[in-house]
Design a protein around this motif. Structure first.
Motif: not given
Length: 342
Positions: A112, A114-115, A137, A139-140, A143-144
């Motif tokens: 994770d 990106h979090a 990655y 999907e990440k 989301k970002l």
């Protein structure tokens, strides 16, 4: 005991307000050049240093960018793709020139990553640089983007993604590599690298390879494409697999220099001479390419320009300015792995 100079001292000496001092020291266009230079000269004379912590609290800005490097796992965790090192250097210099610090973090694509950056104010924005399976990655990234995270990635733009992308023109690079091999009289050209959507950069290079073959009236031989990731060992294995197929080939276009160098070793172990028997073109122009035996012809990515555009684009995004995806042209660096220079 000498008293530490403050912005109030500079403002008094310069005959301006404290807010003007702050803007002048940030090179704000709101301050005219004469005033800015006077303020900066006084600050230098007084050996004044900006208190970044206090400044950041006022502006709600960390004045830091995060560079996240993600790449395929290797047997030796200490190994870093040399192309990444070149990009790291250019991004670091470009960040410093803009008055920002750079937070560098090496990540696994599955984590994770990106979090914990912009949301926690560790960084004002994120630059993502990495090879690996794009599907891991995608999907990440989406989301970002939906969360309005300040983010720019190195690589080709994806039609399903709204994430800002800066990359080299991989398709053009593939055309250049294959046209060069064709000009050398090679007609049975193998491609080593993943040509699927899981690796968009390699896929674009393969599409350029196909385009050049079609333009020259040379049929594509799908059996001459072998998957590989960007490591020497993967290049060695891919070339070994190619040789085991017993299909005739007289050239290799490798999707990266590391793949090309591994392939050269596999050919050498089988008594196949480069470039007499098989010509080879790589991609990236990493420093070791010029020291390969023979020196490797390759497609150069302009890492200096890439670093500058990545940083400038991210800062524009942070400031709410209009930004768009960009492709940077590539160029062919001709050495000896394809024979005598044209």
């Amino acid at each position: 005991m000498t008293t530490k100079a403050t912005s109030i001292d500079i403002a008094y000496r310069a005959g301006v307000s404290q807010s003007t001092v702050s803007r002048a020291l940030r090179n704000s266009p709101l301050v005219n050049e004469e005033t800015r230079l006077r303020v900066q000269a006084i600050a230098k004379e007084l050996n004044y240093k900006v208190d970044k912590n206090a400044s950041n609290l006022r502006t709600q800005s960390s004045l830091t960018l995060a560079l996240l490097l993600c790449e395929d796992p290797t047997n030796d965790d200490s190994l870093i793709n040399p192309f990444f090192l070149s990009m790291l250097g250019s991004i670091t210099r470009a960040t410093a020139q803009q008055g920002y610090d750079l937070l560098v973090s090496f990540q696994q694509l599955s984590s994770d990553w990106h979090a914990d950056y912009e949301d926690s104010n560790k960084a004002d924005g994120i630059i993502l640089l990495g090879y690996g399976d794009y599907m891991d990655y995608e999907e990440k990234l989406n989301k970002l983007a939906a969360q309005n995270t300040h983010l720019v990635i190195w690589g080709p733009a994806q039609h399903k993604s709204s994430v800002l992308s800066i990359g080299c023109d991989n398709r053009q690079g593939g055309v250049l590599a294959t046209e060069h091999l064709l000009a050398k009289g090679r007609r049975h050209i193998a491609f080593l690298g993943d040509a699927s959507s899981h690796s968009p950069e390699f896929q674009a290079r393969y599409l350029g390879h196909q385009q050049a073959l079609k333009a020259a009236g040379v049929p594509l031989q799908k059996g001459l494409q072998v998957d590989a990731i960007s490591t020497e060992s993967s290049g060695f294995e891919a070339a070994s697999q190619l040789l085991a197929q017993k299909r005739p080939f007289d050239a290799i276009f490798a999707a990266s220099d590391l793949i090309a160098i591994g392939a050269m070793r596999a050919l050498k172990e089988q008594g196949i001479k480069v470039p007499e028997d098989v010509a080879i073109v790589g991609y990236d122009d990493i420093p070791v390419a010029s020291f390969a035996n023979p020196p490797l012809t390759t497609i150069k990515q302009n890492t200096k320009l890439a670093g500058e555009i990545l940083v400038e684009s991210l800062l524009k995004q942070i400031k709410g300015q209009e930004v768009s995806n960009q492709l940077i042209p590539t160029s062919l660096i001709e050495r000896e792995s394809c024979g005598k220079k044209l």
